[in-house]
Design an enzyme around this catalytic site. Structure first.
Site, mmCIF file in Angstrom:
data_model
loop_
_atom_site.group_PDB
_atom_site.id
_atom_site.type_symbol
_atom_site.label_atom_id
_atom_site.label_comp_id
_atom_site.label_asym_id
_atom_site.label_seq_id
_atom_site.Cartn_x
_atom_site.Cartn_y
_atom_site.Cartn_z
ATOM 1 N N TYR A 134 0.840 -1.195 0.000
ATOM 2 C CA TYR A 134 0.000 0.000 0.000
ATOM 3 C C TYR A 134 0.883 1.257 0.000
ATOM 4 C CZ TYR A 134 -3.260 3.590 1.660
ATOM 5 O OH TYR A 134 -4.000 4.746 1.797
ATOM 6 N N LYS A 152 1.177 4.212 -2.896
ATOM 7 C CA LYS A 152 0.932 5.631 -2.620
ATOM 8 C C LYS A 152 2.135 6.484 -3.046
ATOM 9 C CE LYS A 152 -2.872 5.163 -2.060
ATOM 10 N NZ LYS A 152 -3.991 5.965 -2.567
#
Length: 241
Positions: A125, A129
């Site tokens: 994740y 990002k």
């Protein structure tokens, strides 16, 4: 399309789009371009933390949070450009600071993927990002001299379905953290709205915002060479190159 889907507003049109499938992204873009003459603001908002793979075999976080948005933006870019001044907003997160990019690991998995630990889901994740930040940086470079600007941002932690895929112990771990920084969804979207609507921020195209103000990104997010390479690899992985 279902008009006013779930919102009671006849101006809202719902169109099916699954960012975990590049085929779905293509068919959405085709439908959109056929039926909607204008596109003024595109907000790339998806953020999943979850083990698993997309339809094409990419890591789920990378595939949804970055690749799906990358392809979608590129397919809609000409329309944005024609409707300028227009904007592309990509929702990143503070956690981009803990992200890194290993180009060896981005290729789609062909064989069965070993189950990911909660920790590696979180790392994936963070990496995705960081991709959002680098994507926005390179997009701004490519859009220079046009009427399209782009921004990325940290929205504030919003306790939505984002966490429902996390294992229970990780949810327990995140809960007190989330409560510290917690915003309800309307509080969490303030910076998104700022980047979408604020007048006069056009010279800051390509930059990162938090709490409705310009912020510095992590060191990896300022690497133009990395941003350019990610763009080229993404073009190849989405079949655009």
């Amino acid at each position: 399309a279902m008009h006013g889907y779930g919102s009671g507003n006849p101006q809202v049109v719902f169109m099916q789009l699954d960012l975990a499938s590049l085929k779905s992204v293509r068919s959405f873009a085709e439908t959109f371009l056929k039926t909607e003459p204008r596109l003024d603001i595109l907000i790339n908002n998806a953020g999943v933390i979850s083990p698993g793979c997309t339809e094409e075999g990419f890591d789920l976080a990378f595939g949804v949070n970055h690749l799906g948005h990358f392809l979608l933006t590129n397919l809609l870019l000409e329309r944005l450009w024609r409707c300028g001044p227009s904007r592309v907003i990509t929702v990143s997160a503070l956690l981009h600071r803990f992200g890194s990019i290993d180009f060896q690991l981005l290729a789609p998995q062909t064989d069965a993927v070993p189950p990911q630990s909660a920790w590696s889901s979180l790392q994936a994740y963070c990496n995705s990002k960081l991709c959002n930040v680098l994507f926005t940086r390179e997009l701004a470079n490519r859009l220079e001299g046009t009427d399209v600007t782009c921004y990325t941002l940290h929205p504030g932690v919003i306790y939505t379905e984002l966490c429902c895929n996390l294992s229970q112990w990780l949810q327990l771990l995140m809960m007190p953290l989330a409560k510290l920084f917690l915003l309800d969804p309307s509080g969490g979207c303030q910076t998104t709205l700022y980047c979408a609507l604020q007048e006069g921020i056009e010279p800051l195209s390509g930059r990162y915002f938090s709490n409705c103000a310009l912020q510095q990104v992590g060191a990896n997010g300022r690497d133009d060479g990395l941003a350019k390479k990610l763009w080229e690899v993404s073009e190849r992985l989405t079949g655009m190159a």
